[in-house]
Design an enzyme around this catalytic site. Structure first.
Site, mmCIF file in Angstrom:
data_model
loop_
_atom_site.group_PDB
_atom_site.id
_atom_site.type_symbol
_atom_site.label_atom_id
_atom_site.label_comp_id
_atom_site.label_asym_id
_atom_site.label_seq_id
_atom_site.Cartn_x
_atom_site.Cartn_y
_atom_site.Cartn_z
ATOM 1 N N LYS A 99 108.608 59.602 28.390
ATOM 2 C CA LYS A 99 108.673 58.982 27.059
ATOM 3 C C LYS A 99 107.536 57.977 26.839
ATOM 4 C CE LYS A 99 113.546 59.778 26.299
ATOM 5 N NZ LYS A 99 114.884 59.250 26.055
ATOM 6 N N GLU A 120 98.858 50.219 28.515
ATOM 7 C CA GLU A 120 97.662 50.694 29.216
ATOM 8 C C GLU A 120 98.049 51.708 30.295
ATOM 9 O OE1 GLU A 120 94.599 50.117 28.503
ATOM 10 O OE2 GLU A 120 93.677 51.042 30.256
ATOM 11 N N VAL A 144 112.114 54.690 42.140
ATOM 12 C CA VAL A 144 113.489 54.356 42.515
ATOM 13 C C VAL A 144 113.371 53.591 43.821
ATOM 14 C CG1 VAL A 144 115.714 55.295 43.241
ATOM 15 C CG2 VAL A 144 114.462 56.375 41.381
ATOM 16 N N ALA A 188 120.473 43.881 48.908
ATOM 17 C CA ALA A 188 121.923 43.664 48.899
ATOM 18 C C ALA A 188 122.298 42.614 49.951
ATOM 19 C CB ALA A 188 122.643 44.976 49.162
ATOM 20 N N GLU A 248 115.318 48.491 35.181
ATOM 21 C CA GLU A 248 114.501 47.288 34.947
ATOM 22 C C GLU A 248 113.114 47.709 34.472
ATOM 23 O OE1 GLU A 248 113.919 43.332 37.418
ATOM 24 O OE2 GLU A 248 112.501 44.861 38.050
ATOM 25 N N GLU A 253 100.659 39.424 45.939
ATOM 26 C CA GLU A 253 101.642 38.445 46.426
ATOM 27 C C GLU A 253 102.833 39.148 47.065
ATOM 28 O OE1 GLU A 253 104.842 35.234 45.761
ATOM 29 O OE2 GLU A 253 104.805 37.321 45.186
HETATM 30 P P1 0O2 Z 1 110.508 45.191 44.455
HETATM 31 O O1 0O2 Z 1 110.140 45.669 45.803
HETATM 32 O O2 0O2 Z 1 109.336 45.048 43.551
HETATM 33 O O3 0O2 Z 1 111.604 45.989 43.820
HETATM 34 P P2 0O2 Z 1 118.081 37.818 39.807
HETATM 35 O O4 0O2 Z 1 119.462 37.916 40.343
HETATM 36 O O5 0O2 Z 1 117.901 38.534 38.510
HETATM 37 O O6 0O2 Z 1 117.510 36.437 39.817
HETATM 38 P P3 0O2 Z 1 116.289 39.756 40.957
HETATM 39 O O7 0O2 Z 1 117.034 41.025 40.770
HETATM 40 O O8 0O2 Z 1 115.453 39.638 42.208
HETATM 41 O O9 0O2 Z 1 117.219 38.509 40.945
HETATM 42 O O10 0O2 Z 1 115.446 39.575 39.642
HETATM 43 P P4 0O2 Z 1 114.016 39.029 39.459
HETATM 44 O O11 0O2 Z 1 113.856 37.697 40.090
HETATM 45 O O12 0O2 Z 1 113.781 39.133 38.006
HETATM 46 O O13 0O2 Z 1 113.098 40.036 40.294
HETATM 47 C C1 0O2 Z 1 113.088 41.400 40.026
HETATM 48 C C2 0O2 Z 1 111.761 41.964 40.466
HETATM 49 O O14 0O2 Z 1 110.700 41.228 39.833
HETATM 50 C C3 0O2 Z 1 111.451 41.870 41.938
HETATM 51 O O15 0O2 Z 1 112.073 42.921 42.604
HETATM 52 C C4 0O2 Z 1 109.940 41.968 41.928
HETATM 53 O O16 0O2 Z 1 109.511 43.293 41.671
HETATM 54 C C5 0O2 Z 1 109.594 41.132 40.722
HETATM 55 N N1 0O2 Z 1 109.421 39.727 41.102
HETATM 56 C C6 0O2 Z 1 110.246 38.703 40.826
HETATM 57 N N2 0O2 Z 1 109.772 37.548 41.318
HETATM 58 C C7 0O2 Z 1 108.605 37.843 41.927
HETATM 59 C C8 0O2 Z 1 107.619 37.045 42.630
HETATM 60 O O17 0O2 Z 1 107.733 35.833 42.789
HETATM 61 N N3 0O2 Z 1 106.540 37.724 43.117
HETATM 62 C C9 0O2 Z 1 106.372 39.078 42.961
HETATM 63 N N4 0O2 Z 1 105.284 39.644 43.462
HETATM 64 N N5 0O2 Z 1 107.291 39.832 42.305
HETATM 65 C C10 0O2 Z 1 108.383 39.233 41.810
HETATM 66 P P5 0O2 Z 1 112.220 42.907 44.192
HETATM 67 O O18 0O2 Z 1 113.474 43.616 44.536
HETATM 68 O O19 0O2 Z 1 112.101 41.509 44.701
HETATM 69 O O20 0O2 Z 1 111.006 43.696 44.720
#
Ligand code: 0O2
Length: 265
Positions: free
Chosen positions: A23, A41, A47, A57, A140, A155
């Site tokens: 989409k 862009e 998954v 988890a 997401e 990072e």
């Molecule tokens: P991956 O490997 O990318 O999937 P919450 O309960 O909502 O506070 P959640 O679910 O961690 O907790 O939500 P949040 O904080 O919005 O983060 C969701 C995803 O955003 C993360 O998934 C990262 O992909 C990205 N993200 C959030 N904070 C950071 C950060 O400080 N640095 C970077 N590089 N990415 C970030 P995952 O599962 O952490 O990682």
């Protein structure tokens, strides 16, 4: 508790990612065909691996039977944009779609995380139909500029390397590079109009040249081939003059010739 059949469990998530990629890529195609600048862009999706799901988890203290209820980013789409302004255009566009109802959003662009992370997050409740069931699952969608993405990807890999205990000096440099990314986004925003115009001009030229070549091919197979060869030479002369108006006029002439020959455009 029963054994978790991970493949079955993750199958609708994969379907959601696949459908959403089609989409969003189609949106890009629609803009390209019109020769207008697209705020998207690039789009990619994934998954989460079983390992990352279990890891998250554990960190969030979520029991195995609650994973699909509590983790909302098992299916993830990442959209990159050129400019900060585009992030908001894309998020508004998603909110306007009937098939992507938004259940929550977080603006880490206006309110960056302490780490320096900037991005716009939406959770949508997306419905898929597999061979056996209809299921609504959270997806997401992360929307960010290319500069924000560069920083976040670097990072993220450092977090992985240092098991989330990044040494102070590296954290400090990351913090400074986050500021540099912000400055880059601001600079780019100030020349956005020029960049967009250049992009649109390129797209318009590419579209008209494509149309001319198609029309020449149609005329060649249906009409006076000697005349068409002359037209092709004329095309190369106009093409070298790099004048979009002349290319459009030439294409109009070809379309008239095709219409006279009773050809479908
Ligand atoms: P991956 O490997 O990318 O999937 P919450 O309960 O909502 O506070 P959640 O679910 O961690 O907790 O939500 P949040 O904080 O919005 O983060 C969701 C995803 O955003 C993360 O998934 C990262 O992909 C990205 N993200 C959030 N904070 C950071 C950060 O400080 N640095 C970077 N590089 N990415 C970030 P995952 O599962 O952490 O990682």
């Amino acid at each position: 508790m029963e054994i978790i059949k991970w493949n079955e469990l993750l199958s609708p998530y994969q379907l959601a990612v696949d459908e959403l990629l089609v989409k969003f890529r189609h949106v890009r195609k629609d803009y390209a065909e019109r020769g207008t600048y697209c705020p998207i862009e690039n789009v990619e999706g994934r998954v989460k691996s079983v390992y990352s799901i279990l890891d998250k988890a554990r960190k969030k203290n979520v029991s195995a039977d609650m994973i699909t209820k509590r983790l909302e980013d098992i299916a993830g789409i990442r959209i990159t944009c050129r400019f900060v302004e585009d992030i908001y255009k894309v998020s508004e566009y998603i909110k306007s779609r009937q098939d992507m109802p938004v259940s929550s959003e977080v603006d880490y662009v206006q309110s960056p995380k302490e780490s320096g992370y900037r991005s716009y997050h939406l959770i949508i409740q997306y419905t898929v139909e597999t061979a056996f069931e209809r299921k609504t699952i959270p997806v997401e969608i992360q929307i960010r500029t290319m500069a924000m993405n560069f920083w976040a990807v670097v990072e993220h890999s450092l977090q992985y390397k240092y098991n989330e205990n990044i040494p102070y000096d590296i954290r400090d440099r990351l913090s400074r590079s986050a500021e540099a990314c912000l400055a880059l986004d601001n600079e780019m925003a100030s020349i956005r109009t020029e960049i967009m115009e250049a992009h649109e001009l390129f797209q318009k030229k590419a579209n008209v040249v494509q149309s001319i070549l198609n029309n020449i091919r149609k005329l060649y197979s249906s009409g006076n081939q000697e005349q068409v060869l002359k037209l092709q030479n004329e095309f190369f002369t106009i093409y070298n003059s790099d004048n979009i108006g002349a290319l459009q006029e030439f294409n109009y002439r070809l379309e008239k010739l095709l219409a006279e020959n009773g050809e479908q455009l």
